[in-house]
Every structure is written in structure tokens, then in C-alpha cells.
Motif scaffolding. Sequence first.
Motif, PDB file in Angstrom:
ATOM      1  N   LEU A  53       0.842  -1.276   0.044  1.00  0.00           N
ATOM      2  CA  LEU A  53      -0.087   0.158  -0.007  1.00  0.00           C
ATOM      3  C   LEU A  53       1.026   1.203   0.031  1.00  0.00           C
ATOM      4  N   ALA A  54       1.958   1.164   0.799  1.00  0.00           N
ATOM      5  CA  ALA A  54       2.860   2.427   0.514  1.00  0.00           C
ATOM      6  C   ALA A  54       3.644   2.717  -0.604  1.00  0.00           C
ATOM      7  N   SER A  55       3.933   1.571  -1.238  1.00  0.00           N
ATOM      8  CA  SER A  55       4.305   1.687  -2.726  1.00  0.00           C
ATOM      9  C   SER A  55       3.350   2.259  -3.633  1.00  0.00           C
ATOM     10  N   ILE A  56       2.085   1.835  -3.524  1.00  0.00           N
ATOM     11  CA  ILE A  56       1.046   2.372  -4.158  1.00  0.00           C
ATOM     12  C   ILE A  56       0.958   3.996  -4.076  1.00  0.00           C
ATOM     13  N   ASN A  57       0.850   4.235  -2.960  1.00  0.00           N
ATOM     14  CA  ASN A  57       0.876   5.677  -2.449  1.00  0.00           C
ATOM     15  C   ASN A  57       1.776   6.496  -3.358  1.00  0.00           C
ATOM     16  N   ASP A  58       3.167   5.800  -2.827  1.00  0.00           N
ATOM     17  CA  ASP A  58       4.515   6.678  -3.657  1.00  0.00           C
ATOM     18  C   ASP A  58       4.410   6.481  -5.135  1.00  0.00           C
ATOM     19  N   ALA A  59       3.740   5.500  -5.688  1.00  0.00           N
ATOM     20  CA  ALA A  59       3.477   5.607  -7.070  1.00  0.00           C
ATOM     21  C   ALA A  59       2.500   6.904  -7.428  1.00  0.00           C
ATOM     22  N   TYR A  60       1.413   6.901  -6.982  1.00  0.00           N
ATOM     23  CA  TYR A  60       0.345   8.038  -7.202  1.00  0.00           C
ATOM     24  C   TYR A  60       1.142   9.407  -7.084  1.00  0.00           C
ATOM     25  N   GLU A  61       2.088   9.464  -5.876  1.00  0.00           N
ATOM     26  CA  GLU A  61       2.534  10.795  -5.798  1.00  0.00           C
ATOM     27  C   GLU A  61       3.938  11.096  -6.853  1.00  0.00           C
ATOM     28  N   ASN A  62       4.910  10.205  -6.969  1.00  0.00           N
ATOM     29  CA  ASN A  62       6.028  10.310  -7.595  1.00  0.00           C
ATOM     30  C   ASN A  62       5.643  10.294  -8.979  1.00  0.00           C
ATOM     31  N   ASP A  63       5.127   8.895  -9.304  1.00  0.00           N
ATOM     32  CA  ASP A  63       5.231   8.576 -10.698  1.00  0.00           C
ATOM     33  C   ASP A  63       4.308   9.136 -11.481  1.00  0.00           C
ATOM     34  N   LEU A  64       3.030   9.509 -10.912  1.00  0.00           N
ATOM     35  CA  LEU A  64       1.903  10.134 -11.721  1.00  0.00           C
ATOM     36  C   LEU A  64       1.727  11.468 -11.627  1.00  0.00           C
ATOM     37  N   THR A  65       1.484  11.931 -10.350  1.00  0.00           N
ATOM     38  CA  THR A  65       1.263  13.516 -10.226  1.00  0.00           C
ATOM     39  C   THR A  65       2.690  14.221 -10.565  1.00  0.00           C
ATOM     40  N   ILE A  66       3.797  13.845 -10.194  1.00  0.00           N
ATOM     41  CA  ILE A  66       4.794  14.692 -10.462  1.00  0.00           C
ATOM     42  C   ILE A  66       4.868  14.958 -11.983  1.00  0.00           C
ATOM     43  N   THR A  67       4.913  13.647 -12.835  1.00  0.00           N
ATOM     44  CA  THR A  67       5.034  13.703 -14.058  1.00  0.00           C
ATOM     45  C   THR A  67       3.980  14.708 -14.769  1.00  0.00           C
ATOM     46  N   VAL A  68       2.786  14.726 -14.421  1.00  0.00           N
ATOM     47  CA  VAL A  68       1.884  15.612 -14.711  1.00  0.00           C
ATOM     48  C   VAL A  68       2.128  17.048 -14.550  1.00  0.00           C
ATOM     49  N   TYR A  69       2.804  17.400 -13.471  1.00  0.00           N
ATOM     50  CA  TYR A  69       3.230  18.797 -13.247  1.00  0.00           C
ATOM     51  C   TYR A  69       4.519  19.087 -14.203  1.00  0.00           C
ATOM     52  N   ARG A  70       5.248  18.222 -14.107  1.00  0.00           N
ATOM     53  CA  ARG A  70       6.442  18.675 -15.138  1.00  0.00           C
ATOM     54  C   ARG A  70       6.112  18.714 -16.731  1.00  0.00           C
ATOM     55  N   TRP A  71       5.110  17.964 -16.903  1.00  0.00           N
ATOM     56  CA  TRP A  71       4.741  17.946 -18.275  1.00  0.00           C
ATOM     57  C   TRP A  71       3.947  19.254 -18.430  1.00  0.00           C
ATOM     58  N   ASN A  72       2.934  19.462 -17.593  1.00  0.00           N
ATOM     59  CA  ASN A  72       2.343  20.774 -17.579  1.00  0.00           C
ATOM     60  C   ASN A  72       3.336  22.164 -17.762  1.00  0.00           C
ATOM     61  N   ASN A  73       4.464  22.017 -17.122  1.00  0.00           N
ATOM     62  CA  ASN A  73       5.210  23.076 -16.994  1.00  0.00           C
ATOM     63  C   ASN A  73       6.159  22.898 -18.190  1.00  0.00           C
ATOM     64  N   HIS A  74       6.185  22.117 -19.203  1.00  0.00           N
ATOM     65  CA  HIS A  74       6.794  21.895 -20.396  1.00  0.00           C
ATOM     66  C   HIS A  74       8.362  21.486 -19.983  1.00  0.00           C
ATOM     67  N   LEU A  75       8.328  20.743 -18.833  1.00  0.00           N
ATOM     68  CA  LEU A  75       9.882  20.225 -18.417  1.00  0.00           C
ATOM     69  C   LEU A  75       9.988  18.690 -19.053  1.00  0.00           C
ATOM     70  N   ILE A  76       9.155  18.236 -19.703  1.00  0.00           N
ATOM     71  CA  ILE A  76       9.091  16.814 -20.338  1.00  0.00           C
ATOM     72  C   ILE A  76       8.366  16.692 -21.500  1.00  0.00           C
ATOM     73  N   SER A  77       8.930  15.820 -22.441  1.00  0.00           N
ATOM     74  CA  SER A  77       7.959  15.807 -23.617  1.00  0.00           C
ATOM     75  C   SER A  77       6.695  15.091 -23.390  1.00  0.00           C
ATOM     76  N   ASP A  78       5.981  15.129 -24.435  1.00  0.00           N
ATOM     77  CA  ASP A  78       4.699  14.459 -24.521  1.00  0.00           C
ATOM     78  C   ASP A  78       4.841  13.044 -24.353  1.00  0.00           C
ATOM     79  N   ASP A  79       5.671  12.408 -25.267  1.00  0.00           N
ATOM     80  CA  ASP A  79       5.863  11.052 -25.301  1.00  0.00           C
ATOM     81  C   ASP A  79       6.603  10.365 -23.884  1.00  0.00           C
ATOM     82  N   ASP A  80       7.463  11.188 -23.348  1.00  0.00           N
ATOM     83  CA  ASP A  80       8.217  10.692 -22.253  1.00  0.00           C
ATOM     84  C   ASP A  80       7.094  10.758 -21.143  1.00  0.00           C
TER      85      ASP A  80
END
Length: 402
Positions: A53-80
Motif C-alpha cells: 500500500l505504501a508503494s502504491i501511495n508513492d507511485a501516485y505521488e512520484n510516478d503520476l502526479t509529479i509527471t503531470v506537473y512537469r509535463w504541464n510546465n513543459h519540463l518533459i516531452s509528451d511521449d516521455d
Amino acid sequence: MESLKLKSKLLYLLLLVGFGLSVVGLIGYFNIKNIKRHMDTLYYGSLVPLSELASINDAYENDLTITVYRWNNHLISDDDAAQKISNGLEKIQQGWSNYLSYPKRPEEMPYVDYTESQMDLIGGYFTQIRSIMLDPKHSHPISLSTLNENLHSIHETIRQLITYENASARYEHLELMARYENALMQLILFLGVILVLVMGLAWKIFARIEWQQHQLISTTETLKHLNLKLEQASYTDSLTSLYNRRYFNVVYEREFKRALRASKPFVFMMLDIDFFKQYNDTYGHLQGDQALQAVAKTLKATFQRPGDYPFRLGGEEFGIILTDINCKNAHIMGERLRSNIEKLKIEHKGSKILPTLSVSIGGICIVPTALMGDDALIHAADTNLYAAKERGRNQVVFGNKL
């Protein structure tokens, strides 16, 4: 008749002990199985799933949410960004599958089902975001407030499930400790009863046979003395009174292992009388035996420490094991032995190097390792003995490498 009564009482005692131990064993067996079941439930049913459960929580925070923030700020490409979203969702699905593989209680399933439904909703939300990322006509229409609300919602849902799992773990732990204390008290009670019964019966029986023991003491002491003499005879060479080859095998193995454990030097020397065949041919075997006895006597006189072991290995060949000594002093002792034998001035007309009896010595001093074979040092000492003979005999060749 008395003997039969004594045997009957001993039989009753054995039966009582056997019955008591069987009862205690059965009680212990069932209680241990029960405790193991609770431990498995505590570990696999409560504690291990927490990490998933802790790893799932971590995945929502680090693998998904942070990726969306970086993409929204044009810090990462669409495909990546889309790839990271896919990897994050796959990681969450794998973590949830692992969590579901552990045992679940019936009362736990409503929490699990609700959490799974929430995860499906959030998974669909991030799938839509991934589709937007892959759409070439997108213009970043992502609401960060909606993202934060969804993230807060799933975190809260998983937190409630974690809280439930923690409460279950505490409950299982209390159950486990209660059963452990109960099993311990049962064992103590049964052991106490059995001990009282056995001690009472044993007191009467052994009081009757005590006088027989006194009669056996003198016989036992005599047998010990005879056994000691027999053992010494089996370990001693009859001609030279040195330890024989049989005892050498015992001491070699024991001292080799002791040096290996303590990482201390192990010293072994082989000694051969020079041209001893010619000595026997010249003076006869009777005088040859006297020469062997003289060499053996010198060996004993030279090596007198408790950790020194001189042996007659066979014929004119002798061996010495030295313990608790460094390599330099061991080499000095070998030279001293060679010199002491030369000082005997035993006539030897058949020798090709001296008019008197002499010896050649090959030695090895090394700290044993686990990779060494059992007879590695014997071969090394024998090789050095051969080298001493090749170099002219009446000398010591000592080494500290195999």
C-alpha cells in the motif's frame, strides 16, 4: 525378586516419563502450530501488505502526479510523460495485485472493494490525461486543482485502508501474545506435575541402587586406568616411545583446524636420517634400532613444550608438529634439532657427507586457510625435505608458502 521389583519400578518410571513427555509434546505441537498460524496472519495478512500500500501511495505521488506537473510546465516531452504515466499505472496495478494476493478477512473486504473502485476511477482519470498528452492537438487543458483533489482522495482512501491494516496487525499481535502466554503456562504446569512425580519415584528407586554404585566405583577406576594404558599404547611407537603414525593423524587434523579457527601459524617438520639404509647394512639392524632410539631421545629433549608433538612416522622418518610458535622460532628449533643430533657423534661409515649420523629436515610454517587440502602441509614439508637432501643433506629447508 528384588531385581525384578527394581526393574518394574524403573519401567513404571520410564512409562510415566514417556507419557508425560508425549503429553507435553502434543500440547507444544498444537500450540506452536496455532502460534505459527497467527504469526503468518500477522506477517502475511497485515504487515507485508502495508509495504504494498505504501508503494502504491508513492507511485501516485512520484510516478503520476509529479509527471503531470512537469509535463504541464513543459519540463518533459509528451511521449516521455505518457510513457511515465503508463509505467506508473502498471506499477500501481502490480502493487495492488500483490496486495490482493495476501490473505484477507471477510470483514476487511468492504474496505478493499471500496479502495479498488476508487483506484479504478483515479486510473481512468490518469488514462484520460495520458490520452491528452498523446493528442497532437492538445493545448495542456489540465486542471491542477482537479488533479490535487483526485490525489488527495486516493491518498485518503489508501490511508484508511492502511489504518485498518495497522489495527488488524495490533489485534493479531495481542492474540498471538495471549496464546503464547497461555501455551507457556500450560507447559510449565504439566512439566511441574511431571517433575514432581518423576522426582518422587526416582528418589525411592535411586536410594535403593545407591549402594550398588559404590561397589562399581573401584571397578570403574580400574577400567579407566587400564583403558588409559591401552590408549597410550595404541598411540605410542613401541621402539622409540614417540607418538606413532596413528596418533599423528589425530593431532594433525585437530591442530590444523585449531590453527585455522584462530588464524595462527601451523608448523610441521619432517625429518629423515641420512643414509640410514647404509647404516643398517654397515652396523646391523640391532644397532640401527639403537640409533633410532637415540634420535627419538634427542627429539624429546629438544621439543619439550606442551604444544610440541614429535612422531615416528615410519622407518627412519620422523615428524614434528609445533603449536603456539612463530615461523622464525620454529626454524630455529629445526636447526637446533639438526645440530643436537649431529652432536651425538654416532659413527656412520656409510654416510657420504659426514663420518657421523646426521639428519635432513624439511619444514613448513603457514597460517592455514579453508582452501587448503588436509594433506597440503604434509606435501609441502615432504617437498622441502626432498630439497634438503638434494642440497647435500644435514640441513634444514624451511618454507612459509605452499
